[in-house]
Every structure is written in structure tokens, then in C-alpha cells.
Design a protein around this motif. Structure first.
Motif, PDB file in Angstrom:
ATOM      1  N   GLY A  94       3.438   6.390   0.736  1.00  0.00           N
ATOM      2  CA  GLY A  94       4.433   5.409   0.304  1.00  0.00           C
ATOM      3  C   GLY A  94       5.839   5.927   0.584  1.00  0.00           C
ATOM      4  O   GLY A  94       6.034   7.100   0.931  1.00  0.00           O
ATOM      5  N   THR A  95       6.788   5.020   0.422  1.00  0.00           N
ATOM      6  CA  THR A  95       8.187   5.416   0.603  1.00  0.00           C
ATOM      7  C   THR A  95       8.515   6.569  -0.350  1.00  0.00           C
ATOM      8  O   THR A  95       9.233   7.499  -0.007  1.00  0.00           O
ATOM      9  CB  THR A  95       9.116   4.227   0.252  1.00  0.00           C
ATOM     10  OG1 THR A  95       8.635   3.074   0.928  1.00  0.00           O
ATOM     11  CG2 THR A  95      10.548   4.502   0.632  1.00  0.00           C
ATOM     12  N   GLU A  96       7.958   6.472  -1.531  1.00  0.00           N
ATOM     13  CA  GLU A  96       8.246   7.484  -2.543  1.00  0.00           C
ATOM     14  C   GLU A  96       7.842   8.880  -2.067  1.00  0.00           C
ATOM     15  O   GLU A  96       8.633   9.826  -2.110  1.00  0.00           O
ATOM     16  CB  GLU A  96       7.505   7.126  -3.834  1.00  0.00           C
ATOM     17  CG  GLU A  96       7.835   8.051  -4.973  1.00  0.00           C
ATOM     18  CD  GLU A  96       6.933   7.844  -6.172  1.00  0.00           C
ATOM     19  OE1 GLU A  96       6.037   6.974  -6.139  1.00  0.00           O
ATOM     20  OE2 GLU A  96       7.126   8.574  -7.164  1.00  0.00           O
ATOM     21  N   TYR A 120      17.293   1.709  -6.096  1.00  0.00           N
ATOM     22  CA  TYR A 120      15.918   2.000  -6.512  1.00  0.00           C
ATOM     23  C   TYR A 120      15.921   3.373  -7.221  1.00  0.00           C
ATOM     24  O   TYR A 120      16.352   4.371  -6.639  1.00  0.00           O
ATOM     25  CB  TYR A 120      15.055   2.022  -5.251  1.00  0.00           C
ATOM     26  CG  TYR A 120      13.594   2.226  -5.482  1.00  0.00           C
ATOM     27  CD1 TYR A 120      12.908   1.491  -6.437  1.00  0.00           C
ATOM     28  CD2 TYR A 120      12.879   3.144  -4.729  1.00  0.00           C
ATOM     29  CE1 TYR A 120      11.554   1.677  -6.640  1.00  0.00           C
ATOM     30  CE2 TYR A 120      11.520   3.330  -4.922  1.00  0.00           C
ATOM     31  CZ  TYR A 120      10.870   2.596  -5.878  1.00  0.00           C
ATOM     32  OH  TYR A 120       9.529   2.774  -6.088  1.00  0.00           O
ATOM     33  N   ASN A 168      17.073  -3.227  -3.343  1.00  0.00           N
ATOM     34  CA  ASN A 168      16.462  -3.422  -4.646  1.00  0.00           C
ATOM     35  C   ASN A 168      17.356  -2.644  -5.611  1.00  0.00           C
ATOM     36  O   ASN A 168      17.554  -1.451  -5.379  1.00  0.00           O
ATOM     37  CB  ASN A 168      15.035  -2.860  -4.665  1.00  0.00           C
ATOM     38  CG  ASN A 168      14.407  -2.941  -6.038  1.00  0.00           C
ATOM     39  OD1 ASN A 168      14.844  -3.704  -6.878  1.00  0.00           O
ATOM     40  ND2 ASN A 168      13.389  -2.130  -6.263  1.00  0.00           N
ATOM     41  N   ASP A 196      16.110   2.530   3.568  1.00  0.00           N
ATOM     42  CA  ASP A 196      14.814   2.131   3.027  1.00  0.00           C
ATOM     43  C   ASP A 196      14.669   0.623   3.235  1.00  0.00           C
ATOM     44  O   ASP A 196      15.402  -0.164   2.633  1.00  0.00           O
ATOM     45  CB  ASP A 196      14.788   2.516   1.539  1.00  0.00           C
ATOM     46  CG  ASP A 196      13.579   1.952   0.798  1.00  0.00           C
ATOM     47  OD1 ASP A 196      12.756   1.256   1.399  1.00  0.00           O
ATOM     48  OD2 ASP A 196      13.488   2.229  -0.424  1.00  0.00           O
ATOM     49  N   ALA A 198      12.030  -1.423   2.554  1.00  0.00           N
ATOM     50  CA  ALA A 198      10.777  -1.849   1.909  1.00  0.00           C
ATOM     51  C   ALA A 198      10.573  -3.369   1.958  1.00  0.00           C
ATOM     52  O   ALA A 198       9.441  -3.847   1.991  1.00  0.00           O
ATOM     53  CB  ALA A 198      10.756  -1.368   0.454  1.00  0.00           C
ATOM     54  N   TYR A 199      11.677  -4.129   1.974  1.00  0.00           N
ATOM     55  CA  TYR A 199      11.562  -5.601   1.926  1.00  0.00           C
ATOM     56  C   TYR A 199      11.937  -6.272   3.250  1.00  0.00           C
ATOM     57  O   TYR A 199      12.100  -7.491   3.293  1.00  0.00           O
ATOM     58  CB  TYR A 199      12.442  -6.150   0.789  1.00  0.00           C
ATOM     59  CG  TYR A 199      12.053  -5.603  -0.555  1.00  0.00           C
ATOM     60  CD1 TYR A 199      11.019  -6.179  -1.284  1.00  0.00           C
ATOM     61  CD2 TYR A 199      12.675  -4.470  -1.085  1.00  0.00           C
ATOM     62  CE1 TYR A 199      10.618  -5.654  -2.496  1.00  0.00           C
ATOM     63  CE2 TYR A 199      12.288  -3.935  -2.293  1.00  0.00           C
ATOM     64  CZ  TYR A 199      11.260  -4.530  -3.003  1.00  0.00           C
ATOM     65  OH  TYR A 199      10.859  -4.003  -4.201  1.00  0.00           O
ATOM     66  N   THR A 226       7.247   0.323   4.252  1.00  0.00           N
ATOM     67  CA  THR A 226       6.086   0.536   3.388  1.00  0.00           C
ATOM     68  C   THR A 226       5.002  -0.513   3.601  1.00  0.00           C
ATOM     69  O   THR A 226       5.291  -1.644   4.023  1.00  0.00           O
ATOM     70  CB  THR A 226       6.524   0.522   1.906  1.00  0.00           C
ATOM     71  OG1 THR A 226       5.390   0.795   1.091  1.00  0.00           O
ATOM     72  CG2 THR A 226       7.123  -0.816   1.485  1.00  0.00           C
ATOM     73  N   SER A 228       3.355  -1.292   0.936  1.00  0.00           N
ATOM     74  CA  SER A 228       3.181  -1.701  -0.467  1.00  0.00           C
ATOM     75  C   SER A 228       3.681  -3.105  -0.770  1.00  0.00           C
ATOM     76  O   SER A 228       3.361  -3.655  -1.813  1.00  0.00           O
ATOM     77  CB  SER A 228       3.943  -0.755  -1.395  1.00  0.00           C
ATOM     78  OG  SER A 228       3.510   0.555  -1.267  1.00  0.00           O
ATOM     79  N   LYS A 229       4.531  -3.651   0.101  1.00  0.00           N
ATOM     80  CA  LYS A 229       5.127  -4.948  -0.236  1.00  0.00           C
ATOM     81  C   LYS A 229       4.419  -6.064   0.528  1.00  0.00           C
ATOM     82  O   LYS A 229       3.335  -6.437   0.152  1.00  0.00           O
ATOM     83  CB  LYS A 229       6.647  -4.901   0.025  1.00  0.00           C
ATOM     84  CG  LYS A 229       7.355  -3.795  -0.776  1.00  0.00           C
ATOM     85  CD  LYS A 229       7.215  -3.982  -2.264  1.00  0.00           C
ATOM     86  CE  LYS A 229       7.734  -2.784  -3.043  1.00  0.00           C
ATOM     87  NZ  LYS A 229       7.454  -2.847  -4.469  1.00  0.00           N
ATOM     88  N   ARG A 237      -1.026   3.460  -1.303  1.00  0.00           N
ATOM     89  CA  ARG A 237       0.023   4.444  -1.080  1.00  0.00           C
ATOM     90  C   ARG A 237       0.174   4.837   0.395  1.00  0.00           C
ATOM     91  O   ARG A 237      -0.143   5.957   0.807  1.00  0.00           O
ATOM     92  CB  ARG A 237      -0.202   5.710  -1.946  1.00  0.00           C
ATOM     93  CG  ARG A 237      -0.530   5.484  -3.413  1.00  0.00           C
ATOM     94  CD  ARG A 237       0.481   4.608  -4.132  1.00  0.00           C
ATOM     95  NE  ARG A 237       1.829   5.115  -4.034  1.00  0.00           N
ATOM     96  CZ  ARG A 237       2.865   4.346  -3.646  1.00  0.00           C
ATOM     97  NH1 ARG A 237       2.718   3.070  -3.347  1.00  0.00           N
ATOM     98  NH2 ARG A 237       4.069   4.865  -3.595  1.00  0.00           N
TER      99      ARG A 237
HETATM  100  C1  LIG Z   1      13.588  -0.402  -2.427  1.00  0.00           C
HETATM  101  C2  LIG Z   1      12.200   0.098  -2.625  1.00  0.00           C
HETATM  102  N1  LIG Z   1      11.773   1.120  -1.893  1.00  0.00           N
HETATM  103  C3  LIG Z   1      10.543   1.612  -2.038  1.00  0.00           C
HETATM  104  C4  LIG Z   1       9.678   1.079  -2.971  1.00  0.00           C
HETATM  105  C5  LIG Z   1       8.320   1.683  -3.204  1.00  0.00           C
HETATM  106  O1  LIG Z   1       7.643   1.821  -2.058  1.00  0.00           O
HETATM  107  P1  LIG Z   1       6.291   2.627  -1.991  1.00  0.00           P
HETATM  108  O2  LIG Z   1       5.270   1.883  -2.759  1.00  0.00           O
HETATM  109  O3  LIG Z   1       6.056   2.614  -0.521  1.00  0.00           O
HETATM  110  O4  LIG Z   1       6.505   4.005  -2.541  1.00  0.00           O
HETATM  111  C6  LIG Z   1      10.057   0.021  -3.757  1.00  0.00           C
HETATM  112  C7  LIG Z   1       9.129  -0.529  -4.752  1.00  0.00           C
HETATM  113  O5  LIG Z   1       9.425  -1.281  -5.613  1.00  0.00           O
HETATM  114  C8  LIG Z   1      11.353  -0.484  -3.591  1.00  0.00           C
HETATM  115  O6  LIG Z   1      11.787  -1.492  -4.334  1.00  0.00           O
END
Ligand SMILES: Cc1ncc(COP(=O)(O)O)c(C=O)c1O
Length: 369
Positions: A94-96, A120, A168, A196, A198-199, A226, A228-229, A237
Motif C-alpha cells: 500500500g501507499t502507507e 493524510y 485527502n 500521492d 491515491a484518488y 494504490t 486500495s481505492k 495491501r
Molecule cells: C491520500 C491517501 N493516500 C493513501 C491512502 C492509503 O493508501 P493505501 O491503502 O495504499 O496505504 C489513503 C487512504 O485513505 C489516502 O487517502
């Protein structure tokens, strides 16, 4: 046992535990509710394509073996998709997970990571975990930043600037011209820009500059995305980054070797081939987002459109609305947990979930009036 406190790293006093959205089972336990909808984590609620479910089933055949530490098949597909080499792709948990390892690979103690806020919350955690000083640049007028102020916040100790685009929690994009000027200015100061995205797959705006364009133009930049979205694989993950080879090589030395499971690798590979599914989810989300906004406006609520799969609601009693919605079985996100006081962030769900949110909202609005 008092000495145990001294064992804990001093720098951690600057970090608060991440306030995650409440899990459905937790709310059901606490309030004895049967029907609960979770609209707090911006997941994709639409059912996954059959090809992805099949890939997951196939991947389970070999759970006794370690996964491919290179995620090679997925890495190659992503490299082809973006027209980069496999040596410029990172696959991570994941990005995290990627941000933690990226900062560990780039930060020396005392270095700074600059971040426009609200942001975030995990950027802060990842930066401090890598022993960076986290420098916040507050937005003017709630949701925008002057590029000049971000640049002015950088010093000779700044290693990286991190932003999300779309952002975000604000849901807005940083427009093309501003993004270009930020990227070029940071590059000229030898500061790494981390974007990042993600969206990104939800955005339909010609004024949006996808980071890959910056990567092709400047090269010395890191873009994270990611699964994840919009790809609907949050539980598995998997995320990726496009990054210069020098960064990828450093990252490869220290990230947790088997962090991306075989299930995640297979599912992400299959999902990436489902372009039609992604387009459909984008369109359905945007249509539902418009409907939710119209209904909220009809209720007299101040709701803001975004470029993402969530909407923002501005209300002076937002925290009270949040609590009352919980009692109706609707979990949304308190803006105050995300540095956006006076707001609620609500994920666009399936039509029936959105209906439940809207009818609950109507009810709780009369209660707080
Ligand atoms: C801006 C942003 N980056 C990353 C993530 C999380 O991504 P990942 O599930 O890939 O760790 C989120 C999740 O809410 C997010 O809002």
C-alpha cells in the motif's frame, strides 16, 4: 518498570496513534446495531470483476510458499502501462508501506519533510518514524496553498515535500500550472517531490496533471498510486510508485522483503487489466456523488463537490452529527480527525448505502437543529 518508558524512542512523543474509521463489527458490538454502513475510508464498494476473484483463488494454491519479492509480473505490467522501465517501479504494501520505506531510504536524522496541511495523517507518522522533522504548511482559506509558501517552508535540511493530488481530505486537485511550478522549483533546489495519487483514477478534469507527466518531464520525482481505492483491493495491501532508479535501488535495500503477498500481486495484476471495470466504477461513483450532493443541498446542507470518491459536508455541529449518525448505523469520518474542523467526510457508497446515509442525515439534522 518505570525504566521501560526510557526505552521508547524520544521522537515518538510527536506522533499520535492513527485514528482509523470505526470497523462495522466494533459499532455493532458497541450499539447492538444490525445494519451498519461504513462510509469512512473511501473504499470502492462495487463488486470486483470475476477475473480478479479468479486470480485470488488461483493465488491461494501456493500460500505455503513465499511470494515473489520482486512482484515481477505486476511490476512489468505497470512499467508497460506507464512507459517506464521495471527499474523505475516500486511495488509495496500500500501507499502507507511504500512511504515508510521511502522515507527510511532517504531521510537522515534531522532532515525535514515538508507537507501542506490538511493532509493524510499517515505522512506525518511515516516521516517521524524515519526520524525526520515534519514541517506543516497550513492551507490558506481552508483548502488551498500558495506554492510560494510551500517553497518558503523548505530549508537546507528539507529532503522531501509530500502532497496528495487529489488531496485527502479536501478532495481538490492542485491544478496543472501550480503543480508544474512546484515541481520545477523543488527540483532546482534538489528537494524530492512525492505526489500521492491515491484518488487519481477518479479525476475527470483537463486541468489535472497526472504525476507521470512530471516524471517524464523532470524524472527526479516520486509518484505513488494504490490498489486500495478504485481497484477495490484495500484489504490486500498493494500500492506502487514510479520513482527514479537511484531511489528504487535504495528502497530495495531495506523494505520488508516479502511485504506484498502473492494474493495481492495476483489480484492487482488482474485488476490492472480491467480497464472497463475501472471506467465504469468512475462513472457510477461520479453519478452517485452528484446525486448525494443534490439531495444534501435540497436538505439545506452545505456540501462540497470533490474530484474523488468522497464528499465533504460543512456544518458547525459536525462532531455531533458524526455521533448521531453512528447511532443510526452510519459510519462517516470526522473532519476534526483529519485537520478539517467543522466538516464531515463521507465516502460515496453503493446507491442503497447512500440512501441509508441520506435518510439518516435528514433525521439527525432535525435533532441538532
Ligand atoms: C491520500 C491517501 N493516500 C493513501 C491512502 C492509503 O493508501 P493505501 O491503502 O495504499 O496505504 C489513503 C487512504 O485513505 C489516502 O487517502
Amino acid at each position: 518498570m518505570a525504566w521501560l518508558k526510557n526505552i521508547i524512542r524520544n521522537g515518538l512523543s510527536g506522533i499520535e496513534k492513527y485514528k482509523y474509521g470505526k470497523p462495522v463489527s466494533e459499532l455493532q458490538r458497541e450499539l447492538g446495531l444490525e445494519r451498519v454502513v461504513r462510509m469512512c475510508s473511501n473504499e470502492n464498494p462495487w463488486p470486483l470483476p470475476e477475473s480478479v476473484m479468479n486470480a485470488i483463488t488461483v493465488s491461494l494454491e501456493k500460500v505455503n510458499c513465499y511470494p515473489d519479492p520482486q512482484s515481477y509480473r505486476l511490476r512489468r505490467l505497470l512499467a508497460e502501462k506507464w512507459g517506464v522501465s521495471t527499474g523505475e517501479v516500486i511495488i509495496g504494501a500500500g501507499t502507507e508501506g511504500i512511504l515508510h520505506s521511502l522515507f527510511h531510504a532517504t531521510i537522515d536524522p534531522g532532515d525535514e519533510v515538508v507537507c501542506p496541511i490538511p493532509a493524510y495523517p499517515l505522512y506525518r507518522v511515516a516521516a517521524i518514524a524515519a526520524a525526520a522533522k515534519f514541517v506543516e504548511v497550513p492551507a490558506e482559506e481552508g483548502t488551498t496553498w500558495e506554492i510560494g509558501r510551500i517553497i518558503d517552508s523548505c530549508t537546507e535540511m528539507t529532503k522531501a515535500v509530500i502532497i496528495s493530488n487529489p488531496c485527502n481530505p479536501t478532495g481538490q486537485i492542485m491544478e496543472r500550472d501550480r503543480m508544474l511550478s512546484l515541481a520545477h522549483e523543488l527540483d532546482s533546489r534538489q528537494i524530492l517531490l512525492v505526489v500521492d495519487e491515491a484518488y487519481a483514477e477518479y479525476v475527470e478534469d483537463p486541468n489535472y496533471l497526472a504525476g507521470i507527466e512530471l516524471f517524464r518531464d523532470i524524472g527526479r520525482i516520486v509518484i505513488t498510486r494504490t490498489f486500495s481505492k478504485i481497484y477495490g483491493l484495500a484489504a490486500l495491501r498493494v500500492g506502487y510508485a514510479i520513482a527514479p532508479k537511484t531511489i528504487v535501488e535504495a528502497y530495495d535495500k531495506l523494505h520488508p522483503v516479502f511485504e506484498v503477498s502473492r494474493v495481492g500481486q495476483y489480484a492487482a495484476h488482474a485488476a490492472l487489466l480491467e480497464g472497463a471495470f475501472i471506467r465504469e466504477v468512475r462513472l457510477k461513483t461520479i453519478a452517485e456523488r452528484s446525486r448525494v450532493l443534490r439531495r444534501l443541498t435540497d436538505m439545506g446542507v452545505s456540501a462540497e463537490n470533490t474530484r474523488t470518491n468522497f464528499v465533504l459536508i460543512k456544518h458547525k455541529k459536525s462532531d455531533e452529527l458524526f455521533e448521531r449518525l453512528l447511532h443510526e448505523g452510519v459510519i462517516v469520518r470526522k473532519g476534526s480527525d483529519l485537520g478539517l474542523e467543522g466538516y464531515l467526510r463521507v465516502t460515496v457508497g453503493l446507491p442503497e448505502q447512500n440512501d441509508m446515509f441520506l435518510s439518516s442525515m435528514k433525521k439527525v439534522l432535525t435533532q441538532v437543529a
